[in-house]
Motif scaffolding. Structure first.
Motif, mmCIF file in Angstrom:
data_model
loop_
_atom_site.group_PDB
_atom_site.id
_atom_site.type_symbol
_atom_site.label_atom_id
_atom_site.label_comp_id
_atom_site.label_asym_id
_atom_site.label_seq_id
_atom_site.Cartn_x
_atom_site.Cartn_y
_atom_site.Cartn_z
ATOM 1 N N GLN A 159 -18.416 27.175 18.513
ATOM 2 C CA GLN A 159 -18.598 27.282 17.081
ATOM 3 C C GLN A 159 -20.046 27.952 16.918
ATOM 4 O O GLN A 159 -20.435 28.596 16.258
ATOM 5 C CB GLN A 159 -18.208 26.336 16.215
ATOM 6 C CG GLN A 159 -16.622 25.969 16.037
ATOM 7 C CD GLN A 159 -16.433 24.848 15.256
ATOM 8 O OE1 GLN A 159 -16.678 24.939 13.935
ATOM 9 N NE2 GLN A 159 -15.821 23.888 15.777
ATOM 10 N N CYS A 160 -20.888 27.127 17.656
ATOM 11 C CA CYS A 160 -22.380 27.122 17.491
ATOM 12 C C CYS A 160 -22.723 28.729 18.122
ATOM 13 O O CYS A 160 -23.525 29.549 17.490
ATOM 14 C CB CYS A 160 -23.183 26.265 17.985
ATOM 15 S SG CYS A 160 -23.197 24.792 17.240
ATOM 16 N N GLN A 215 -28.278 27.055 7.325
ATOM 17 C CA GLN A 215 -28.376 28.256 8.027
ATOM 18 C C GLN A 215 -29.652 27.828 8.810
ATOM 19 O O GLN A 215 -30.800 28.536 8.920
ATOM 20 C CB GLN A 215 -28.920 29.090 6.800
ATOM 21 C CG GLN A 215 -28.071 29.433 5.876
ATOM 22 C CD GLN A 215 -26.718 30.277 6.539
ATOM 23 O OE1 GLN A 215 -27.144 31.259 7.323
ATOM 24 N NE2 GLN A 215 -25.723 30.158 6.114
ATOM 25 N N ILE A 227 -30.278 24.091 16.903
ATOM 26 C CA ILE A 227 -30.000 22.978 17.037
ATOM 27 C C ILE A 227 -30.427 22.381 18.253
ATOM 28 O O ILE A 227 -30.200 22.732 19.349
ATOM 29 C CB ILE A 227 -28.482 22.724 17.006
ATOM 30 C CG1 ILE A 227 -27.997 23.546 15.619
ATOM 31 C CG2 ILE A 227 -27.949 21.519 16.931
ATOM 32 C CD1 ILE A 227 -26.467 23.435 15.498
ATOM 33 N N SER A 243 -21.665 31.378 15.785
ATOM 34 C CA SER A 243 -22.605 31.605 14.613
ATOM 35 C C SER A 243 -23.888 32.174 14.973
ATOM 36 O O SER A 243 -24.807 32.290 14.118
ATOM 37 C CB SER A 243 -22.718 30.117 14.053
ATOM 38 O OG SER A 243 -21.417 29.555 13.590
ATOM 39 N N VAL A 273 -26.160 30.344 16.850
ATOM 40 C CA VAL A 273 -27.241 29.433 16.423
ATOM 41 C C VAL A 273 -27.336 28.824 18.062
ATOM 42 O O VAL A 273 -26.360 28.306 18.447
ATOM 43 C CB VAL A 273 -26.811 28.189 15.307
ATOM 44 C CG1 VAL A 273 -27.915 27.176 15.511
ATOM 45 C CG2 VAL A 273 -26.393 28.899 14.047
ATOM 46 N N LEU A 305 -21.004 19.273 12.122
ATOM 47 C CA LEU A 305 -21.414 20.566 12.412
ATOM 48 C C LEU A 305 -21.079 21.248 11.070
ATOM 49 O O LEU A 305 -22.101 22.154 10.796
ATOM 50 C CB LEU A 305 -20.170 21.177 13.336
ATOM 51 C CG LEU A 305 -20.347 22.801 13.648
ATOM 52 C CD1 LEU A 305 -21.553 23.133 14.152
ATOM 53 C CD2 LEU A 305 -19.195 23.418 14.408
ATOM 54 N N ILE A 310 -24.295 20.890 9.292
ATOM 55 C CA ILE A 310 -25.554 21.357 9.694
ATOM 56 C C ILE A 310 -25.420 22.949 9.385
ATOM 57 O O ILE A 310 -26.568 23.578 9.098
ATOM 58 C CB ILE A 310 -25.256 21.340 11.456
ATOM 59 C CG1 ILE A 310 -25.625 19.750 11.668
ATOM 60 C CG2 ILE A 310 -26.598 22.199 12.131
ATOM 61 C CD1 ILE A 310 -25.547 19.501 13.193
ATOM 62 N N LEU A 311 -24.555 23.588 9.627
ATOM 63 C CA LEU A 311 -24.481 25.212 9.622
ATOM 64 C C LEU A 311 -24.692 25.381 7.921
ATOM 65 O O LEU A 311 -24.992 26.709 7.839
ATOM 66 C CB LEU A 311 -23.399 25.710 10.093
ATOM 67 C CG LEU A 311 -22.874 25.443 11.632
ATOM 68 C CD1 LEU A 311 -21.730 26.145 12.052
ATOM 69 C CD2 LEU A 311 -24.155 26.139 12.466
ATOM 70 N N GLN A 312 -24.219 24.618 7.266
ATOM 71 C CA GLN A 312 -24.727 24.879 5.633
ATOM 72 C C GLN A 312 -26.220 25.057 5.307
ATOM 73 O O GLN A 312 -26.560 25.987 4.287
ATOM 74 C CB GLN A 312 -24.120 24.023 4.789
ATOM 75 C CG GLN A 312 -22.515 23.804 4.566
ATOM 76 C CD GLN A 312 -21.999 22.703 3.680
ATOM 77 O OE1 GLN A 312 -23.050 22.035 3.095
ATOM 78 N NE2 GLN A 312 -20.881 22.261 3.856
#
Length: 337
Positions: A134-135, A116, A120, A138, A140, A109, A112-114
């Motif tokens: 968390q997604c 941007q 997903i 964010s 996303v 995770l 992935i989020l790094q």
């Protein structure tokens, strides 16, 4: 030829606005054919290449979709990668692929989020409630491919999904085998916790139970080729053998057929009928001619891309899409009558 030409220089040479240059290089943006041709000609003269990273800083959109996979043994998923990548690329998106542990994806995770990412897609991978949370926090959007959300209320209401009608597929397999006179019917399961396996087995059991037929034997292949071979040996140990086996996917069904014919000396379908699920390309090969449940990769990919767009552009609520499936009969099931 200059390697560091700017959009402003292209605009001046093409005698258009800078926004027209931006629209020319933005997939799906509105720009006249004359303007597009002038901009492309100027860009070629100057050696201009649009800077995707710089654009993402301005638009706050990376146009990157993360695709999370757990394993690629099953030939259904290479097809998914191909079709999904082609569909997204036509719309100006790029696919960034991550390989995760089969049952635990939280470890990827942060990585992935790094990047941007704008969205997903999780295929052949589990989604934990913590990852879903968390997604969502964010912003996303997440679409599960060939999986349904975790039973937790948060995951159900924060995550979209696209599946074939696994429950109906399991029912159709049971109906077919019963209609062909089978009564000692075994089930070779995939992963115990995966929604695909649970739904296929549930539909299969419902029809057998209604007909007064119990599952003759059951073993677990974990969606693995080698483990499916071991499970097949387990199912066919002893003097009293199944006369049919429903295998939770084609990848394992092919392994089962190899064991039945090459190790145990059984004939398919004369001694035992075999049915799979997916309709991977190998299922139609002459060596197998596997009867199976067809999952339409094209329809599932189309629905996945549509869901991503809905949530990325329109901010709509997550929803679950179920794609109809059907049985294709080949030569691995006893003929009617």
């Amino acid at each position: 030829m200059k390697s560091s030409a700017t959009a402003q220089e292209v605009a001046r040479l093409a005698q258009v606005s800078q926004s027209a240059v931006s629209r020319t290089f933005t997939p799906g943006a509105s720009v006249s054919e004359d303007t597009r041709n002038r901009v492309l000609a100027a860009a070629k003269t100057l050696g201009y290449r649009p800077n995707a990273l710089a654009r993402s800083l301005i638009t706050r959109r990376s146009r990157i979709i993360a695709l999370v996979m757990s394993y690629l043994q099953n030939q259904f998923y290479p097809l998914v990668i191909e079709k999904l990548s082609q569909s997204l690329q036509k719309q100006g998106y790029h696919v960034l692929m991550f390989i995760s542990d089969l049952e635990e994806t939280d470890g990827v995770l942060a990585e992935i989020l790094q990047y941007q990412v704008d969205g997903i897609v999780m295929a052949s991978a589990m989604l934990s409630p913590d990852l879903a949370r968390q997604c969502a926090e964010s912003g996303v959007p997440v679409v599960l491919f060939n999986r349904v959300p975790d039973i937790s209320a948060f995951a159900r209401h924060s995550t979209s999904s696209v599946t074939s009608d696994n429950h109906r597929g399991g029912r159709m397999v049971a109906e077919l085998l019963l209609a062909r006179g089978h009564r000692r019917i075994a089930f070779l399961a995939g992963l115990e916790k995966s929604s695909t396996n649970l739904e296929r087995e549930r539909g299969f059991h419902e029809v057998l139970e209604a007909a007064g037929v119990a599952v003759f034997r059951r073993a677990v292949g974990h969606y693995s080729f080698e483990l499916a071979k071991e499970a097949t040996r387990e199912l066919f140990a002893g003097p009293d053998l199944p006369d049919a086996v429903f295998v939770a996917n084609d990848h394992m069904a092919i392994a089962a057929m190899d064991v039945l014919r090459q190790e145990l000396g059984l004939r398919v379908p004369e001694d035992v009928s075999v049915v799979g699920f997916d309709d991977v390309p190998q299922a139609s090969w002459g060596a197998y001619r596997l009867t199976t449940v067809v999952q339409s990769v094209e329809d599932m990919v189309e629905a996945t891309v549509e869901l991503l767009h809905e949530q990325m552009r329109e901010g709509t609520h997550p929803r679950n899409v179920v794609i109809p499936c059907r049985v294709v009969e080949r030569d691995s099931v006893r003929a009617a009558g």
